[in-house]
Design an enzyme around this catalytic site. Structure first.
Site, PDB file in Angstrom:
ATOM      1  N   SER A 126       0.092   2.688  -9.552  1.00 58.02           N
ATOM      2  CA  SER A 126       0.414   2.360  -8.152  1.00 58.02           C
ATOM      3  C   SER A 126       1.907   2.284  -7.940  1.00 58.02           C
ATOM      4  O   SER A 126       2.657   1.912  -8.846  1.00 58.02           O
ATOM      5  CB  SER A 126      -0.223   1.003  -7.825  1.00 58.02           C
ATOM      6  OG  SER A 126       0.354   0.460  -6.671  1.00 58.02           O
ATOM      7  N   TYR A 151      -1.435  -8.279  -8.868  1.00 59.61           N
ATOM      8  CA  TYR A 151      -2.019  -6.914  -8.872  1.00 59.61           C
ATOM      9  C   TYR A 151      -0.986  -5.922  -9.406  1.00 59.61           C
ATOM     10  O   TYR A 151      -1.272  -5.157 -10.322  1.00 59.61           O
ATOM     11  CB  TYR A 151      -2.449  -6.511  -7.465  1.00 59.61           C
ATOM     12  CG  TYR A 151      -2.691  -5.029  -7.347  1.00 59.61           C
ATOM     13  CD1 TYR A 151      -1.742  -4.192  -6.771  1.00 59.61           C
ATOM     14  CD2 TYR A 151      -3.848  -4.456  -7.850  1.00 59.61           C
ATOM     15  CE1 TYR A 151      -1.941  -2.830  -6.693  1.00 59.61           C
ATOM     16  CE2 TYR A 151      -4.054  -3.089  -7.781  1.00 59.61           C
ATOM     17  CZ  TYR A 151      -3.099  -2.284  -7.197  1.00 59.61           C
ATOM     18  OH  TYR A 151      -3.289  -0.918  -7.136  1.00 59.61           O
ATOM     19  N   LYS A 155      -0.777  -3.488 -13.015  1.00 60.98           N
ATOM     20  CA  LYS A 155      -0.509  -2.041 -13.100  1.00 60.98           C
ATOM     21  C   LYS A 155       0.687  -1.786 -14.036  1.00 60.98           C
ATOM     22  O   LYS A 155       0.679  -0.851 -14.833  1.00 60.98           O
ATOM     23  CB  LYS A 155      -0.247  -1.462 -11.713  1.00 60.98           C
ATOM     24  CG  LYS A 155      -1.468  -1.427 -10.824  1.00 60.98           C
ATOM     25  CD  LYS A 155      -2.602  -0.588 -11.428  1.00 60.98           C
ATOM     26  CE  LYS A 155      -3.820  -0.512 -10.532  1.00 60.98           C
ATOM     27  NZ  LYS A 155      -4.939   0.220 -11.141  1.00 60.98           N
TER      28      LYS A 155
HETATM   29  C1  WQD Z   1       0.656  -1.497   4.591  1.00 60.14           C
HETATM   30  C2  WQD Z   1       1.532  -2.026   5.715  1.00 60.14           C
HETATM   31  C3  WQD Z   1       1.437  -4.419   6.002  1.00 60.14           C
HETATM   32  C4  WQD Z   1      -2.661  -4.694   7.438  1.00 60.14           C
HETATM   33  C5  WQD Z   1      -1.345  -0.756  -0.670  1.00 60.14           C
HETATM   34  C6  WQD Z   1      -2.467  -1.072  -1.574  1.00 60.14           C
HETATM   35  C7  WQD Z   1      -2.002  -1.223  -2.989  1.00 60.14           C
HETATM   36  C8  WQD Z   1      -1.129  -0.045  -3.384  1.00 60.14           C
HETATM   37  C9  WQD Z   1      -0.005   0.160  -2.397  1.00 60.14           C
HETATM   38  C10 WQD Z   1      -2.467   1.532  -4.593  1.00 60.14           C
HETATM   39  C11 WQD Z   1       2.250  -3.335   5.320  1.00 60.14           C
HETATM   40  C12 WQD Z   1       0.918  -3.674   7.236  1.00 60.14           C
HETATM   41  C13 WQD Z   1      -1.482  -4.164   6.956  1.00 60.14           C
HETATM   42  C14 WQD Z   1      -2.684  -5.305   8.733  1.00 60.14           C
HETATM   43  C15 WQD Z   1      -0.351  -4.822   8.982  1.00 60.14           C
HETATM   44  N1  WQD Z   1      -1.884   1.159  -3.478  1.00 60.14           N
HETATM   45  N2  WQD Z   1      -0.348  -4.231   7.722  1.00 60.14           N
HETATM   46  N3  WQD Z   1      -1.520  -5.326   9.451  1.00 60.14           N
HETATM   47  O1  WQD Z   1       0.463  -3.548   1.055  1.00 60.14           O
HETATM   48  O2  WQD Z   1       1.381  -1.175   1.082  1.00 60.14           O
HETATM   49  O3  WQD Z   1      -0.494  -1.878  -0.505  1.00 60.14           O
HETATM   50  O4  WQD Z   1      -0.594   0.345  -1.124  1.00 60.14           O
HETATM   51  O5  WQD Z   1      -2.475   0.950  -5.619  1.00 60.14           O
HETATM   52  O6  WQD Z   1      -3.170  -1.270  -3.777  1.00 60.14           O
HETATM   53  O7  WQD Z   1      -3.055  -2.278  -1.155  1.00 60.14           O
HETATM   54  O8  WQD Z   1      -0.892  -1.595   1.953  1.00 60.14           O
HETATM   55  O9  WQD Z   1      -2.290  -1.236   3.925  1.00 60.14           O
HETATM   56  O10 WQD Z   1      -2.108  -3.591   2.974  1.00 60.14           O
HETATM   57  O11 WQD Z   1      -0.149  -2.588   4.147  1.00 60.14           O
HETATM   58  O12 WQD Z   1       0.684  -4.871   9.661  1.00 60.14           O
HETATM   59  O13 WQD Z   1      -3.724  -5.804   9.222  1.00 60.14           O
HETATM   60  O14 WQD Z   1       0.704  -2.340   6.819  1.00 60.14           O
HETATM   61  O15 WQD Z   1       2.223  -5.525   6.384  1.00 60.14           O
HETATM   62  O16 WQD Z   1       3.546  -3.318   5.902  1.00 60.14           O
HETATM   63  P1  WQD Z   1       0.233  -2.111   0.921  1.00 60.14           P
HETATM   64  P2  WQD Z   1      -1.459  -2.283   3.266  1.00 60.14           P
END
Ligand code: WQD
Length: 351
Positions: A126, A151, A155
């Site tokens: 990741s 998490y 990784k």
């Molecule tokens: C993305 C953006 C939130 C939900 C993911 C996976 C992790 C890894 C990396 C593979 C952030 C914003 C989210 C919401 C929001 N992938 N958001 N409102 O945190 O980048 O991590 O990618 O391993 O496993 O979880 O992804 O989709 O949670 O958040 O504003 O209701 O969307 O703040 O900026 P993240 P995410």
């Protein structure tokens, strides 16, 4: 026909990868205890490929049960290890469960790789291993910083364990660092089924748009970015899936230049949260009901990939753009609702 074992093969990325492998001539078996997945995607895989999909419902933390699968399948030529807990926020609340599950499962699988001399191993890593990068886009040589969550730490540790194992074993390994996988298979037979309230952005968008969630919160619009919201590298899950097939073919052809190689799996395009929402609204014709809220602890401001090494070395082509990601995610959400695909367990978790 080369037989590949996919751990976590009933999960979102595992299922999409199984389809791509099967469409490229591989025989695929899965180990998935269905603790975080359902058999629904296994049924979808069979519908898309027209072939049966065998899943061994085994907890990888049980070494004897895991070993029994290898004993029954002596002709495994490669493994793709997806099986892990992956919710960043949950890992902060339940660190011991994350370390126990993610590390014990990996070590048990690697013990079987050693005992049964499996020649090729691909690891689902990741972009969280980079922490909060000082410079974007990140390359595979960008510094590995302090993980922002347990998490991310699992990784980072997973990558280290695999490197140290590959150093003494005959197995060749590849670490694939995903950015933000989103969307659903174009056939609309498989997609993401979050168990409980969705943590990730795109399922939160589609569940709000379909009315499962009353409203969505944008976690912060006061970051020093072009529109104040965070920047991510959203990539279609089918593009991620095909990169796994290419990585296995690369290893099977003995093209790897070292015992452990790393590839960034992103599009190379940084997209803000608000831009992603706008793209969804354009594609779906829906006006999304969202508010701007406080920043989410553990979020990093911006990360996106330099994917040139994967493109050049694996001959990887990105096929889906942001609108296609949103279109397929929306089509899947509408199907889940129309066909009532959420199990009772998931429904109770949602409320
Ligand atoms: C993305 C953006 C939130 C939900 C993911 C996976 C992790 C890894 C990396 C593979 C952030 C914003 C989210 C919401 C929001 N992938 N958001 N409102 O945190 O980048 O991590 O990618 O391993 O496993 O979880 O992804 O989709 O949670 O958040 O504003 O209701 O969307 O703040 O900026 P993240 P995410």
């Amino acid at each position: 026909m080369s037989k590949i074992l996919v751990t976590g093969g009933c999960g979102y990325i595992g299922a999409h990868t199984a389809v791509d492998l099967m469409e490229n001539g591989f025989e695929v078996i899965s180990i998935d205890d269905n603790s975080r997945s359902t058999t629904l995607l296994a049924e979808g895989i069979a519908k898309i490929t027209g072939k049966p999909y065998k899943n061994y419902k085994v907890d990888l933390k049980n070494f004897d049960d895991t070993r029994a699968v290898f004993q029954e399948n002596a002709d495994i030529t490669g493994i793709i290890h997806f099986a892990a807990y992956k919710a960043v926020g949950e890992s902060v609340e339940k660190p011991l469960e994350y370390y126990e599950n993610n590390m014990e499962a990996l070590i048990n699988v690697l013990k079987c790789v050693r005992e049964f001399n499996i020649p090729n191993f691909v690891f689902s890593s990741s972009c969280t291993v980079y922490g909060s990068p000082d410079v974007v886009p990140v390359t595979e040589q960008s510094p590995i910083k302090e993980a922002e969550s347990p998490y991310g730490a699992t990784k980072q540790m997973g990558e280290k364990i695999i490197r140290d194992f590959a150093h003494i074993a005959s197995t060749n390994t590849v670490l694939l660092r995903y950015f933000n996988p989103v969307g659903a298979h174009p056939s609309n037979q498989i997609g993401e089924i979050p168990l409980g309230r969705p943590q990730n952005l795109v399922p939160a968008i589609t569940q709000t748009a379909i009315g499962k969630l009353p409203q969505m919160v944008v976690f912060g619009a006061d970051y020093p970015t072009r529109d104040g919201s965070c920047i991510r590298d959203f990539i279609h899950v089918s593009d991620i899936a095909h990169a796994h097939t290419l990585a296995l073919q690369y290893l099977l052809a003995n093209k790897n230049q070292s015992k452990t190689e790393v590839f960034n799996l992103g599009t190379g395009n940084g997209v803000t949260v608000l831009e992603a929402i706008k793209a969804f609204e354009e594609v779906s014709g829906e006006k999304l009901n969202y508010i701007i809220g406080a920043r989410r602890p553990g979020d990093i401001m911006a990360i996106f990939a330099n994917n040139q090494y994967a493109v050049d070395t694996l001959n990887w082509e990105i096929k889906y753009d942001l609108k296609e990601m949103m279109r397929t995610a929306w089509a899947w959400e509408q199907k889940v609702k129309k066909e009532g695909l959420l199990t009772t367990a998931q429904k109770s978790a949602l409320n």
